[in-house]
Design a protein around this motif. Structure first.
Motif, PDB file in Angstrom:
ATOM      1  N   PRO B  44      -9.204  11.323 -16.179  1.00 30.11           N
ATOM      2  CA  PRO B  44      -8.702  11.083 -14.817  1.00 30.11           C
ATOM      3  C   PRO B  44      -9.649  11.638 -13.750  1.00 30.11           C
ATOM      4  CG  PRO B  44      -6.981  11.987 -16.225  1.00 30.11           C
ATOM      5  CD  PRO B  44      -8.269  12.147 -16.968  1.00 30.11           C
ATOM      6  N   GLU B  45      -9.694  10.947 -12.643  1.00 25.70           N
ATOM      7  CA  GLU B  45     -10.457  11.432 -11.498  1.00 25.70           C
ATOM      8  C   GLU B  45      -9.558  11.412 -10.275  1.00 25.70           C
ATOM      9  OE1 GLU B  45     -13.631   8.805 -10.199  1.00 25.70           O
ATOM     10  OE2 GLU B  45     -12.710   7.111 -11.245  1.00 25.70           O
ATOM     11  N   LEU B  46      -9.681  12.426  -9.458  1.00 27.18           N
ATOM     12  CA  LEU B  46      -8.821  12.559  -8.293  1.00 27.18           C
ATOM     13  C   LEU B  46      -9.193  11.528  -7.226  1.00 27.18           C
ATOM     14  CD1 LEU B  46      -6.600  14.253  -6.867  1.00 27.18           C
ATOM     15  CD2 LEU B  46      -8.457  15.628  -5.900  1.00 27.18           C
ATOM     16  N   ILE B  47      -8.175  10.839  -6.735  1.00 31.00           N
ATOM     17  CA  ILE B  47      -8.378   9.903  -5.632  1.00 31.00           C
ATOM     18  C   ILE B  47      -7.937  10.539  -4.326  1.00 31.00           C
ATOM     19  CG2 ILE B  47      -7.717   7.695  -4.637  1.00 31.00           C
ATOM     20  CD1 ILE B  47      -7.196   6.647  -7.380  1.00 31.00           C
ATOM     21  N   MET B  48      -6.710  11.071  -4.333  1.00 33.73           N
ATOM     22  CA  MET B  48      -6.170  11.614  -3.089  1.00 33.73           C
ATOM     23  C   MET B  48      -5.162  12.698  -3.396  1.00 33.73           C
ATOM     24  SD  MET B  48      -5.483   8.425  -0.525  1.00 33.73           S
ATOM     25  CE  MET B  48      -5.270   9.581   0.829  1.00 33.73           C
ATOM     26  N   LYS B  56      -1.413   9.398   4.611  1.00 35.97           N
ATOM     27  CA  LYS B  56      -2.769   9.938   4.627  1.00 35.97           C
ATOM     28  C   LYS B  56      -3.686   8.839   4.153  1.00 35.97           C
ATOM     29  CE  LYS B  56      -5.719  13.548   2.674  1.00 35.97           C
ATOM     30  NZ  LYS B  56      -5.785  14.694   1.732  1.00 35.97           N
ATOM     31  N   GLU B  57      -4.673   8.531   4.979  1.00 34.92           N
ATOM     32  CA  GLU B  57      -5.546   7.412   4.672  1.00 34.92           C
ATOM     33  C   GLU B  57      -6.944   7.891   4.323  1.00 34.92           C
ATOM     34  OE1 GLU B  57      -5.163   4.109   7.427  1.00 34.92           O
ATOM     35  OE2 GLU B  57      -7.286   3.645   7.205  1.00 34.92           O
ATOM     36  N   ASP B  58      -7.543   7.221   3.350  1.00 39.45           N
ATOM     37  CA  ASP B  58      -8.925   7.510   2.959  1.00 39.45           C
ATOM     38  C   ASP B  58      -9.538   6.204   2.491  1.00 39.45           C
ATOM     39  OD1 ASP B  58     -10.576   9.798   0.595  1.00 39.45           O
ATOM     40  OD2 ASP B  58     -11.352   8.414   2.107  1.00 39.45           O
ATOM     41  N   GLY B  59     -10.266   5.572   3.392  1.00 43.61           N
ATOM     42  CA  GLY B  59     -10.871   4.291   3.048  1.00 43.61           C
ATOM     43  C   GLY B  59      -9.804   3.242   2.780  1.00 43.61           C
ATOM     44  N   ARG B  60      -9.874   2.622   1.632  1.00 45.15           N
ATOM     45  CA  ARG B  60      -8.885   1.587   1.292  1.00 45.15           C
ATOM     46  C   ARG B  60      -7.598   2.168   0.728  1.00 45.15           C
ATOM     47  NH1 ARG B  60      -9.885  -1.407  -2.756  1.00 45.15           N
ATOM     48  NH2 ARG B  60     -11.572  -0.205  -3.724  1.00 45.15           N
ATOM     49  N   ALA B  63      -2.043   7.282   0.922  1.00 42.63           N
ATOM     50  CA  ALA B  63      -0.952   7.958   0.215  1.00 42.63           C
ATOM     51  C   ALA B  63       0.192   8.147   1.198  1.00 42.63           C
ATOM     52  CB  ALA B  63      -1.414   9.295  -0.335  1.00 42.63           C
ATOM     53  N   GLN B  64       1.393   7.937   0.713  1.00 36.84           N
ATOM     54  CA  GLN B  64       2.571   8.102   1.542  1.00 36.84           C
ATOM     55  C   GLN B  64       3.523   9.073   0.855  1.00 36.84           C
ATOM     56  OE1 GLN B  64       3.708   3.901   1.569  1.00 36.84           O
ATOM     57  NE2 GLN B  64       2.999   3.716   3.691  1.00 36.84           N
ATOM     58  N   LEU B  65       4.026  10.025   1.605  1.00 34.06           N
ATOM     59  CA  LEU B  65       4.912  11.031   1.047  1.00 34.06           C
ATOM     60  C   LEU B  65       6.208  11.088   1.829  1.00 34.06           C
ATOM     61  CD1 LEU B  65       5.548  13.457  -0.818  1.00 34.06           C
ATOM     62  CD2 LEU B  65       4.290  14.899   0.812  1.00 34.06           C
ATOM     63  N   ASN B  66       7.303  11.093   1.101  1.00 35.20           N
ATOM     64  CA  ASN B  66       8.627  11.253   1.704  1.00 35.20           C
ATOM     65  C   ASN B  66       9.364  12.296   0.869  1.00 35.20           C
ATOM     66  OD1 ASN B  66      11.428  11.006   2.317  1.00 35.20           O
ATOM     67  ND2 ASN B  66      11.070   8.948   3.132  1.00 35.20           N
ATOM     68  N   LYS B  67       9.338  13.520   1.336  1.00 39.54           N
ATOM     69  CA  LYS B  67       9.939  14.612   0.572  1.00 39.54           C
ATOM     70  C   LYS B  67      11.459  14.504   0.523  1.00 39.54           C
ATOM     71  CE  LYS B  67       6.324  18.097   1.134  1.00 39.54           C
ATOM     72  NZ  LYS B  67       6.021  19.481   1.601  1.00 39.54           N
ATOM     73  N   SER B  73       3.802   7.469  -2.742  1.00 38.00           N
ATOM     74  CA  SER B  73       3.242   6.177  -3.121  1.00 38.00           C
ATOM     75  C   SER B  73       1.762   6.126  -2.784  1.00 38.00           C
ATOM     76  CB  SER B  73       3.985   5.038  -2.426  1.00 38.00           C
ATOM     77  OG  SER B  73       3.847   5.146  -1.023  1.00 38.00           O
ATOM     78  N   LEU B  74       1.103   5.179  -3.404  1.00 39.08           N
ATOM     79  CA  LEU B  74      -0.317   4.933  -3.148  1.00 39.08           C
ATOM     80  C   LEU B  74      -0.491   3.458  -2.860  1.00 39.08           C
ATOM     81  CD1 LEU B  74      -3.271   6.089  -3.186  1.00 39.08           C
ATOM     82  CD2 LEU B  74      -3.397   5.242  -5.542  1.00 39.08           C
ATOM     83  N   LEU B  75      -1.067   3.166  -1.713  1.00 46.13           N
ATOM     84  CA  LEU B  75      -1.385   1.791  -1.361  1.00 46.13           C
ATOM     85  C   LEU B  75      -2.886   1.592  -1.464  1.00 46.13           C
ATOM     86  CD1 LEU B  75       0.831   1.322   1.843  1.00 46.13           C
ATOM     87  CD2 LEU B  75       1.395   0.754  -0.520  1.00 46.13           C
ATOM     88  N   ILE B  76      -3.267   0.514  -2.092  1.00 45.44           N
ATOM     89  CA  ILE B  76      -4.683   0.163  -2.184  1.00 45.44           C
ATOM     90  C   ILE B  76      -4.851  -1.161  -1.457  1.00 45.44           C
ATOM     91  CG2 ILE B  76      -6.652  -0.249  -3.691  1.00 45.44           C
ATOM     92  CD1 ILE B  76      -5.127   1.171  -5.931  1.00 45.44           C
ATOM     93  N   ARG B  77      -5.560  -1.107  -0.331  1.00 44.51           N
ATOM     94  CA  ARG B  77      -5.796  -2.330   0.446  1.00 44.51           C
ATOM     95  C   ARG B  77      -7.032  -3.056  -0.075  1.00 44.51           C
ATOM     96  NH1 ARG B  77      -4.608   1.488   3.849  1.00 44.51           N
ATOM     97  NH2 ARG B  77      -6.789   1.930   4.297  1.00 44.51           N
ATOM     98  N   ASP B  78      -7.039  -4.367   0.148  1.00 44.69           N
ATOM     99  CA  ASP B  78      -8.191  -5.175  -0.265  1.00 44.69           C
ATOM    100  C   ASP B  78      -8.568  -4.847  -1.717  1.00 44.69           C
ATOM    101  OD1 ASP B  78     -11.693  -5.479   0.745  1.00 44.69           O
ATOM    102  OD2 ASP B  78     -10.321  -6.957  -0.118  1.00 44.69           O
TER     103      ASP B  78
END
Lengths: 113, 115
Positions: B44-48, B56-60, B63-67, B73-78
């Motif tokens: 495994p490699e850390l993405i976010m 929290k956005e980093d490029g494409r 990450a979305q957090l709702n405590k 969740s993780l959204l990957i655009r494009d």
């Protein structure tokens, strides 16, 4: 930074022999190392936690006499699979806790024939 | 109930689409949340990572957090074919900690991005 170097990446051994896997923290001191096993298409399974200078802690169901863990220094932890059998064939991964999260070694693919 | 739950998938999306990966956790005291990507045969490699509610956005990647609802969740655009991998959600109950086995991994969601 925070790199864990794991060797070998791939090993094939005969049934009944032992195999040693090494994990070194290259640019930090890892007082703790976690050892995982992963079968194909399955999740990471924690096998044991090694702590520098003390005995490893094994998860339930993991034979400590079969999977010998040594953590003799702050930068080196080893896992020895003793008397390996084909059912031990798996992907073994070490990881060390860092400031945020864990950093993983590159893994060792063990095949016992 | 598993501590960290993910849909195992496979999740298949066409190239260029948004891939949405979800994760729920049971420990309400969890403080830090991670997404790892694992290619077949690799470690495994850390993405976010994310600590605070919201996005929290980093490029494409976002990450979305709702405590309150205990999900991340993780959204990957494009999405690209090279994004095809298993994505592991991980949860810790401290923001910064050392030496403690307090990270819990989900089983992972397999994502396939089709050209």
């Amino acid at each position: 930074g925070a790199v864990v170097s794991q060797h070998p990446s791939r090993v094939i051994c005969k049934s009944g022999t032992s195999v040693k896997i090494e994990c070194r923290s290259l640019d930090f001191q890892a007082t703790t190392m976690f050892w995982y096993r992963q079968f194909p298409k399955q999740s990471l399974m924690l096998m044991a936690t090694s702590n520098e200078g003390s005995k490893a802690t094994y998860e339930q169901g993991v034979e400590k006499d079969k999977f010998l863990i040594n953590h003799a220094s702050l930068t080196l932890s080893t896992l020895t699979v003793t008397s390996a059998h084909p059912e031990d064939s798996s992907f073994y991964i070490c990881s060390a806790p860092i400031a945020r999260g864990y950093t993983f070694g590159s893994g060792t693919r063990l095949t016992v024939v | 109930q598993k501590e960290v739950e993910q849909n195992s998938g496979p999740l298949s999306v066409p190239e260029g689409a948004i891939a949405s990966l979800n994760c729920t956790y049971s420990d309400r005291g969890s403080q830090s949340f991670f997404w790892y990507r694992q290619y077949s045969g690799k470690s495994p490699e850390l993405i976010m990572f994310i600590y605070s509610n919201g996005d929290k956005e980093d490029g494409r990647f976002t990450a979305q957090l709702n405590k309150a609802s205990q999900y991340v969740s993780l959204l990957i655009r494009d999405s690209q074919p090279s994004d095809s991998a298993t994505y592991l959600c991980a949860v810790k109950n401290r923001i910064i900690s050392y030496n403690n086995n307090d990270m819990r991994f989900g089983a992972g969601t397999r994502l396939t991005v089709k050209p």
